[in-house]
Design a protein around this motif. Structure first.
Motif, PDB file in Angstrom:
ATOM      1  N   SER A  74      37.718  32.460  43.629  1.00  0.00           N
ATOM      2  CA  SER A  74      37.815  31.938  42.263  1.00  0.00           C
ATOM      3  C   SER A  74      36.425  31.677  41.678  1.00  0.00           C
ATOM      4  O   SER A  74      36.190  31.901  40.490  1.00  0.00           O
ATOM      5  N   ALA A  75      35.514  31.183  42.520  1.00  0.00           N
ATOM      6  CA  ALA A  75      34.148  30.955  42.037  1.00  0.00           C
ATOM      7  C   ALA A  75      33.560  32.267  41.532  1.00  0.00           C
ATOM      8  O   ALA A  75      32.943  32.318  40.463  1.00  0.00           O
ATOM      9  N   LEU A  76      33.769  33.354  42.284  1.00  0.00           N
ATOM     10  CA  LEU A  76      33.244  34.662  41.860  1.00  0.00           C
ATOM     11  C   LEU A  76      33.941  35.161  40.604  1.00  0.00           C
ATOM     12  O   LEU A  76      33.304  35.709  39.698  1.00  0.00           O
TER      13      LEU A  76
ATOM     14  N   LEU B 114      29.751  43.021  45.150  1.00  0.00           N
ATOM     15  CA  LEU B 114      29.963  42.938  43.705  1.00  0.00           C
ATOM     16  C   LEU B 114      29.573  44.239  43.017  1.00  0.00           C
ATOM     17  O   LEU B 114      28.515  44.801  43.291  1.00  0.00           O
TER      18      LEU B 114
ATOM     19  N   ILE C 110      28.914  45.428  39.206  1.00  0.00           N
ATOM     20  CA  ILE C 110      28.722  44.879  37.866  1.00  0.00           C
ATOM     21  C   ILE C 110      28.257  46.007  36.958  1.00  0.00           C
ATOM     22  O   ILE C 110      27.308  46.710  37.298  1.00  0.00           O
TER      23      ILE C 110
ATOM     24  N   GLN D  71      37.248  42.845  36.300  1.00  0.00           N
ATOM     25  CA  GLN D  71      38.516  43.451  35.913  1.00  0.00           C
ATOM     26  C   GLN D  71      39.484  43.424  37.088  1.00  0.00           C
ATOM     27  O   GLN D  71      40.694  43.344  36.922  1.00  0.00           O
TER      28      GLN D  71
ATOM     29  N   VAL E 172      40.193  30.893  34.634  1.00  0.00           N
ATOM     30  CA  VAL E 172      40.419  30.937  33.183  1.00  0.00           C
ATOM     31  C   VAL E 172      41.195  32.202  32.827  1.00  0.00           C
ATOM     32  O   VAL E 172      42.084  32.190  31.984  1.00  0.00           O
ATOM     33  N   ARG E 173      40.803  33.318  33.461  1.00  0.00           N
ATOM     34  CA  ARG E 173      41.492  34.591  33.257  1.00  0.00           C
ATOM     35  C   ARG E 173      41.665  35.212  34.642  1.00  0.00           C
ATOM     36  O   ARG E 173      40.676  35.393  35.352  1.00  0.00           O
TER      37      ARG E 173
ATOM     38  N   LEU F 182      35.466  33.326  38.256  1.00  0.00           N
ATOM     39  CA  LEU F 182      35.060  32.504  37.114  1.00  0.00           C
ATOM     40  C   LEU F 182      33.632  32.838  36.675  1.00  0.00           C
ATOM     41  O   LEU F 182      33.333  32.871  35.486  1.00  0.00           O
ATOM     42  N   ALA F 183      32.767  33.096  37.637  1.00  0.00           N
ATOM     43  CA  ALA F 183      31.374  33.401  37.284  1.00  0.00           C
ATOM     44  C   ALA F 183      31.256  34.765  36.624  1.00  0.00           C
ATOM     45  O   ALA F 183      30.523  34.932  35.660  1.00  0.00           O
ATOM     46  N   LEU F 184      31.994  35.760  37.128  1.00  0.00           N
ATOM     47  CA  LEU F 184      31.730  37.153  36.731  1.00  0.00           C
ATOM     48  C   LEU F 184      32.806  37.774  35.856  1.00  0.00           C
ATOM     49  O   LEU F 184      32.572  38.806  35.247  1.00  0.00           O
ATOM     50  N   ASP F 185      34.000  37.209  35.837  1.00  0.00           N
ATOM     51  CA  ASP F 185      35.117  37.785  35.068  1.00  0.00           C
ATOM     52  C   ASP F 185      35.290  39.278  35.362  1.00  0.00           C
ATOM     53  O   ASP F 185      35.124  40.122  34.463  1.00  0.00           O
TER      54      ASP F 185
ATOM     55  N   HIS G  27      33.742  46.304  36.585  1.00  0.00           N
ATOM     56  CA  HIS G  27      33.399  44.994  37.136  1.00  0.00           C
ATOM     57  C   HIS G  27      34.384  44.682  38.260  1.00  0.00           C
ATOM     58  O   HIS G  27      35.568  44.478  37.986  1.00  0.00           O
TER      59      HIS G  27
END
Lengths: 388, 388
Positions: A304-306, A226, A228, A313, A341-342, A308-311, A212
């Motif tokens: 950050s939006a990406l 991206l 995924i 690695q 968040v992470r 937070l949405a996708l988490d 990811h």
């Protein structure tokens, strides 16, 4: 156990053939015994498959190693040079091309500058020239190509037409698939450049281990590609990755903090100012550091939006500005930590300006894997695949 | 063609067994001839596999159809009641549970209210009660369950521990996997509720045909669940979908436009005000319409970020507010059109309050598919799988 096998045998034979090909592609050259072991087949079955593959041109025998003791065992290799792929990167300032063999070994690359103000016809002429020079440099012609991927900025449809290019307005509407198809054999794929740069990072770059990945193109424009679940994400109509179009994400204005820096000599081209800001920031200039901070802040909102949405690695910082990762990376990571968040790992790209063309090569190779080296399809004698 | 088959035969036998199981799960009951055709196997091979499956308890013979002509052919069905799964939805105001059989046929459901202010122990007691009542209602015990999925708000780790719950602060740190494991057999999976609602939409909801879906939980809190390439997207550390945590996305303040509406009688609980705003907007009240517009605008910023990033085929408007889709949908679609490069279809959820529990059932079934009905694993006699 008198199980009637019906159509299963030829299927089994196909699977055996591909097992041998995959074994030789993983490691070459191998002796018959080694191939049989790697493909998990009996010796006679392996011998039969190798004989067929050699006759078809997929496999070659390697000359015995000089000085080896006794009668040397015959050894086999996959003929990666049975076919070639081409990757083309059409950028605002530069057109690049790379030719590689079926194993992704790079054979030749070329590049030419083009004015960002060039019209559509002029840019296409440069594309033609770079393709011709790259093929000639590799000692090939367009007929030797099995697949080509063309990378371009903007949103491209499945047919290879540029639906919308904000970066190069004259480019909107150009049918790149059709144009390049006239110059090469095999299928021509057209794909968004940020997406291909992301793919390159998972192939030969810093994202090799990651499933990811958010790839950021940080340069005179800002974009995203991206990955995924280990695959390039295109979306339903190939429009994925365009989060920068949302003003709230900060990417439209981000680079203006650098281009508009007041510390550059009057009259400097705004695109040139950027290198000066980074240099000044590196020297500790307060104004330059503040400009970089404002740029990083805006870059990090969309990033950050990406995240937070996708988490993901990993976030890869690529594009022209990634050369100034020494100045950008630490404040960028800090901004992500504030918002996410992470917080994932952040690494600068190490592929430099070749990232997009490399990704184009990989994309063409992936297409061949899927259509030629896949158990779902038979394996015919090596020749350029038909256009879809 | 004296290909030595080695280990391939038992593998073939396994594939044949699964082909028969899959044929009977797609359609039941079937005659021997029909099974052979659907599984693409010879009649004798099919007969042998069916005999084994019947002995193991996976397949049952169906009583001949009364009144049929001549000697009726034996017919077979997959025993979907060989095992069961449980889906539990732990919400702020309600706990729900659904039991289903191996084919996803719902057997029983239960629900109980719980105060949003309840402490951790009290909420867990309600969870226990609802699980017990749901099993009793289906005539089962915890030992009959093959897999359980528990849905909760917040970010959950792979072990089933709630790492962070903003909606239910006392919930942060609770080890739901461990708690529920004491009450049921088979593996217990814990998953974010928005994600499971998205999954339910692709299973029995409006997103059945879609591979790329953005699910929006629109209610007293706003959340997102993503389906990418037909699969629930969790991200690297299961933290995906948290885009609402970014203030720029508008989701933190969105519902306040509704809760803070000045048109409600003084002293009304803000959570109750929302229903009044939607009703007033439906009646054309200007103030209510303006509040709805402000809510929709904020909802659409985060939604547009997801659409631009992922290019989904479909956005599903779910959650409690989706009951007012008649008021929300049209302005929401208009806001997306303003912001997105390509606007996807937008549909309101039709699953109502059961969406999350249904998604939990589906998630447990998917886990079984992967671990029991997959060609990579053998098929033993039916019994609850061991905990990982």
């Amino acid at each position: 156990m008198t199980e009637p096998l019906g159509g299963n045998l030829s299927r089994l034979r196909q699977l055996n053939t591909l097992a041998v090909v995959h074994a030789l592609r993983r490691q070459s050259p191998l002796t018959l015994t080694e191939v049989a072991k790697a493909a998990n087949l009996s010796r006679p079955a392996t011998e039969e498959v190798l004989r067929d593959l050699e006759a078809q041109g997929w496999v070659a025998q390697v000359d015995p190693v000089a000085g080896s003791m006794g009668r040397p065992a015959r050894r086999y290799r996959f003929r990666a040079d049975a076919g070639h792929v081409l990757g083309v990167d059409i950028g605002g300032h530069t057109v690049r091309a790379i030719v590689a063999d079926l194993d992704g070994e790079l054979r030749h690359s070329e590049r030419r500058s083009v004015s960002v103000a060039a019209g559509r016809a002029e840019r296409l002429r440069v594309v033609d020239k770079v393709i011709a020079e790259c093929l000639a440099g590799a000692g090939l012609t367009g007929a030797d190509l099995w697949a080509t991927t063309v990378a371009t900025t903007g949103f491209v449809d499945a047919d290879g037409r540029v639906v919308l290019s904000v970066g190069l307005p004259e480019w909107t509407g150009v049918h790149l698939g059709e144009h390049v198809s006239g110059r090469v054999s095999g299928p021509v794929l057209v794909e968004n450049d940020c997406r291909l740069a992301a793919l390159a990072e998972t192939w030969r770059g810093v994202a090799r281990y990651a499933e990811h990945v958010v790839y950021l193109l940080a340069g005179l424009r800002t974009g995203a590609g991206l990955v995924i679940d280990g695959r390039l994400h295109r979306g339903f109509a190939r429009a994925a990755g365009e989060i920068g179009a949302l003003p709230e994400m900060g990417w439209i204005r981000a680079q203006e903090h650098l281009r508009g820096w007041s510390g550059a000599p009057a009259g400097t081209d705004p695109d040139e100012v950027v290198a000066l800001v980074f240099a000044a920031a590196r020297d500790g200039d307060r104004g330059a550091l503040a400009a970089v901070r404002r740029y990083v802040r805006d870059l990090s909102i969309g990033a950050s939006a990406l995240v937070l949405a996708l988490d993901p690695q990993l976030v890869v910082l690529g594009g022209g500005f990634s050369r100034s990762a020494d100045v950008l990376l630490e404040p960028f990571h800090r901004e992500l930590e504030k918002r996410c968040v992470r917080t994932p790992e952040v690494l600068p790209s190490a592929l430099g300006d070749d990232a997009v063309a490399l990704g184009a090569v990989k994309h063409a190779l992936d297409h061949l894997e899927q259509h030629i080296f896949d158990p779902g399809n038979g394996l015919a004698a090596p020749e350029p695949p038909q256009r879809p």
